[in-house]
Design a protein around this motif. Structure first.
Motif, PDB file in Angstrom:
ATOM      1  N   THR A  74      64.854  31.804 -26.666  1.00 50.48           N
ATOM      2  CA  THR A  74      64.652  32.320 -25.325  1.00 50.48           C
ATOM      3  C   THR A  74      64.702  31.173 -24.317  1.00 50.48           C
ATOM      4  OG1 THR A  74      63.239  33.737 -23.941  1.00 50.48           O
ATOM      5  CG2 THR A  74      62.125  32.186 -25.413  1.00 50.48           C
ATOM      6  N   THR A  75      64.384  31.456 -23.061  1.00 54.26           N
ATOM      7  CA  THR A  75      64.388  30.455 -22.001  1.00 54.26           C
ATOM      8  C   THR A  75      63.091  30.570 -21.210  1.00 54.26           C
ATOM      9  OG1 THR A  75      65.514  31.968 -20.469  1.00 54.26           O
ATOM     10  CG2 THR A  75      66.905  30.502 -21.781  1.00 54.26           C
ATOM     11  N   PRO A  76      62.689  29.511 -20.505  1.00 52.76           N
ATOM     12  CA  PRO A  76      61.441  29.570 -19.750  1.00 52.76           C
ATOM     13  C   PRO A  76      61.583  30.272 -18.403  1.00 52.76           C
ATOM     14  CG  PRO A  76      62.403  27.407 -19.540  1.00 52.76           C
ATOM     15  CD  PRO A  76      63.277  28.164 -20.511  1.00 52.76           C
ATOM     16  N   GLY A  77      62.803  30.470 -17.963  1.00 53.46           N
ATOM     17  CA  GLY A  77      63.042  31.107 -16.663  1.00 53.46           C
ATOM     18  C   GLY A  77      64.475  31.570 -16.562  1.00 53.46           C
ATOM     19  N   ALA A  78      64.818  32.103 -15.422  1.00 47.85           N
ATOM     20  CA  ALA A  78      66.158  32.633 -15.203  1.00 47.85           C
ATOM     21  C   ALA A  78      67.186  31.507 -15.149  1.00 47.85           C
ATOM     22  CB  ALA A  78      66.203  33.431 -13.909  1.00 47.85           C
ATOM     23  N   THR A  79      68.418  31.833 -15.569  1.00 46.16           N
ATOM     24  CA  THR A  79      69.569  30.963 -15.312  1.00 46.16           C
ATOM     25  C   THR A  79      70.067  31.288 -13.913  1.00 46.16           C
ATOM     26  OG1 THR A  79      70.219  30.896 -17.634  1.00 46.16           O
ATOM     27  CG2 THR A  79      71.929  30.400 -16.011  1.00 46.16           C
ATOM     28  N   ARG A  80      70.271  30.282 -13.073  1.00 51.84           N
ATOM     29  CA  ARG A  80      70.627  30.525 -11.680  1.00 51.84           C
ATOM     30  C   ARG A  80      72.025  29.981 -11.387  1.00 51.84           C
ATOM     31  NH1 ARG A  80      65.856  31.804  -8.790  1.00 51.84           N
ATOM     32  NH2 ARG A  80      64.021  31.661 -10.173  1.00 51.84           N
ATOM     33  N   PHE A  81      72.875  30.869 -10.897  1.00 54.99           N
ATOM     34  CA  PHE A  81      74.204  30.479 -10.434  1.00 54.99           C
ATOM     35  C   PHE A  81      74.157  30.405  -8.909  1.00 54.99           C
ATOM     36  CE2 PHE A  81      75.256  32.494 -14.544  1.00 54.99           C
ATOM     37  CZ  PHE A  81      76.075  31.519 -15.104  1.00 54.99           C
ATOM     38  N   TYR A  82      74.236  29.177  -8.397  1.00 55.84           N
ATOM     39  CA  TYR A  82      74.111  28.986  -6.952  1.00 55.84           C
ATOM     40  C   TYR A  82      75.463  29.095  -6.246  1.00 55.84           C
ATOM     41  CZ  TYR A  82      69.379  27.311  -7.953  1.00 55.84           C
ATOM     42  OH  TYR A  82      68.084  27.214  -8.360  1.00 55.84           O
ATOM     43  N   ARG A  83      75.398  29.105  -4.941  1.00 53.08           N
ATOM     44  CA  ARG A  83      76.586  29.214  -4.098  1.00 53.08           C
ATOM     45  C   ARG A  83      77.578  28.096  -4.425  1.00 53.08           C
ATOM     46  NH1 ARG A  83      77.849  31.475   0.877  1.00 53.08           N
ATOM     47  NH2 ARG A  83      79.397  30.328   2.076  1.00 53.08           N
ATOM     48  N   SER A  84      78.869  28.444  -4.461  1.00 55.18           N
ATOM     49  CA  SER A  84      79.919  27.474  -4.756  1.00 55.18           C
ATOM     50  C   SER A  84      80.841  27.321  -3.562  1.00 55.18           C
ATOM     51  CB  SER A  84      80.736  27.925  -5.969  1.00 55.18           C
ATOM     52  OG  SER A  84      81.855  27.077  -6.143  1.00 55.18           O
ATOM     53  N   THR A  85      81.335  26.110  -3.367  1.00 53.26           N
ATOM     54  CA  THR A  85      82.295  25.868  -2.298  1.00 53.26           C
ATOM     55  C   THR A  85      83.736  25.993  -2.766  1.00 53.26           C
ATOM     56  OG1 THR A  85      82.216  23.492  -2.759  1.00 53.26           O
ATOM     57  CG2 THR A  85      80.721  24.343  -1.067  1.00 53.26           C
ATOM     58  N   GLY A  86      83.945  26.379  -4.025  1.00 52.57           N
ATOM     59  CA  GLY A  86      85.319  26.569  -4.494  1.00 52.57           C
ATOM     60  C   GLY A  86      85.510  26.525  -5.990  1.00 52.57           C
TER      61      GLY A  86
END
Length: 276
Positions: A74-86
């Motif tokens: 498992t993981t300790p928290g969410a996987t986060r996909f942040y804003r991308s510039t390209g």
């Protein structure tokens, strides 16, 4: 600056105990192995110190289980996909189970921030006699924080090679998909729980998995947007659409615990990290 990281975790069974051996490159780690259910089942937590992925980041995870081994990840928290510039961000996970092995793949949700360009790939290869329970949960935007998913896209790939393949591309600007009653109908969380076997399941056991899930769904508030199906004799899937993550995750946990009891004769066991 981009972060590229790899993590390989191999489970083996020695003298009745499942042992975990891992190798890593970049910012990915495994915390200390835990045995809350006894020596036969090894619990591990994946840690990604940067806390999320931005454009150009790549995470490659490979987990294997040898005959007789049983690992829960498992993981300790969410996987986060942040804003991308390209550039896109990619997380790729491969699960490989040898004959007689078991694995539970239970990461917390992936959160797609508005403007992200993200791809999440999961491939599961099982030898005859191996079995796996796992889930994949994705949240689009942060509606509770007033940050809707208004731009960007998310690609999803879930596969058991030669057996089952699901692909999706969710584009924030595709209003027909995102908001139509025939699409996501404004819901912003998609979740799947799956039971996968390395060979065809016996009919009564396959039906037991379906009945177990459907009984739980029937009494749940998300029942109108959830269902249990078996797209192949080796796979049983529960799919859920939800406005937000929490009720979907709670539902999947309930079905997972029931499957554990009915299909593996194991008592409910919640990873300690989830309750902290």
């Amino acid at each position: 600056m981009t972060w590229n990281a790899t993590l390989a975790l191999d489970y083996t069974r020695q003298a009745g105990k499942t042992l975990a051996h891992f190798r890593h490159s970049g910012p990915l780690r495994i915390l200390q192995s835990l045995y809350p259910e006894g020596d036969a089942i090894c619990h591990n937590v994946i840690v990604h110190p940067p806390g999320g992925l931005v454009g150009g980041d790549t995470l490659e995870l490979a987990f294997s289980a040898a005959p007789g081994a049983h690992g829960l990840i498992t993981t300790p928290g969410a996987t986060r996909f942040y804003r991308s510039t390209g550039a896109p961000a990619l997380q790729s996970t491969r699960l490989t189970l040898e004959a007689g092995a078991r694995m539970e793949w239970l990461p917390l949700e992936a959160i797609c921030y508005s403007g992200c360009l993200a791809e999440n790939r999961l491939s599961m290869t099982l030898a005859p006699g191996a079995e796996l329970m796992g889930w994949d949960v994705t949240a689009l935007g942060l509606p509770a924080a007033g940050q809707p998913f208004e731009g960007g896209s998310f690609r999803q790939h879930i596969e058991v090679p030669g057996v089952w393949l699901e692909r999706a591309r969710l584009d924030a600007t595709d209003t027909l998909l995102m908001d139509s009653p025939l699409g996501m109908a404004g819901r912003r969380c998609i979740a799947s729980l799956f039971f996968v076997a390395g060979s065809k399941l016996e009919r009564n056991r396959r039906q037991l998995a379906l009945d177990c899930a459907r009984e739980i769904l029937q009494g749940h508030a998300l029942n109108p947007s959830a269902g249990a199906t078996s797209p192949d004799a080796q796979v049983v899937v529960v799919r859920v659409l939800s406005p937000v993550v929490e009720p979907a995750m709670a539902l999947l946990r309930q079905v997972w615990q029931a499957w554990r009891k009915e299909l593996w004769q194991l008592a409910p066991s919640t990873p300690r990290l989830w309750s902290t």
